[in-house]
Design a protein around this motif. Structure first.
Motif: not given
Length: 119
Positions: A35-40, A42-44
């Protein structure tokens, strides 16, 4: 919408997300870290370096897993040969008098590990 008039449920990018999630999961990465990776993602672009580091870390994990599996396979290959040889001789005792040269070259390290002679 699809060319046949139906509604398309998933976009190509959805499959890319599923693919990387499945890949990271197979490396043993916990869902929270995925999830952290996916958030990163999405962050760009500001997180490219973090994502690259995480991927490299997981590459190292997989390389280590591959090495462990190779050693496991080597031990299984040795034991397969061991029991084939014992079966032909009618007893496992055949291995008690066997010399190092009697063991196939590719199985000697596994034999040493099995006997506790090799770390």
């Amino acid at each position: 919408e699809r060319s046949d008039g139906g509604i398309r449920m998933f976009k190509d990018t959805d499959f890319e997300w599923l693919s990387i999630i499945e890949c990271l999961k197979k490396t043993g990465m916990p869902i929270k870290e995925i999830k952290v990776f996916i958030d990163w993602c999405i962050e760009g672009d500001t997180t490219i370096s973090k994502r690259k580091e995480l991927i490299e870390k997981q590459r190292q994990v997989v390389l280590f897993q591959i090495q462990q599996l190779k050693e496991t396979l080597s031990m299984l290959d040795y034991k397969k040969w061991y029991y084939e040889t014992a079966e032909k001789a009618g007893s496992c005792k055949v291995h008690e008098t066997m010399q190092e040269d009697d063991v196939p070259d590719n199985l000697r390290k596994a034999r040493e590990r099995a006997k506790g002679l090799f770390a």
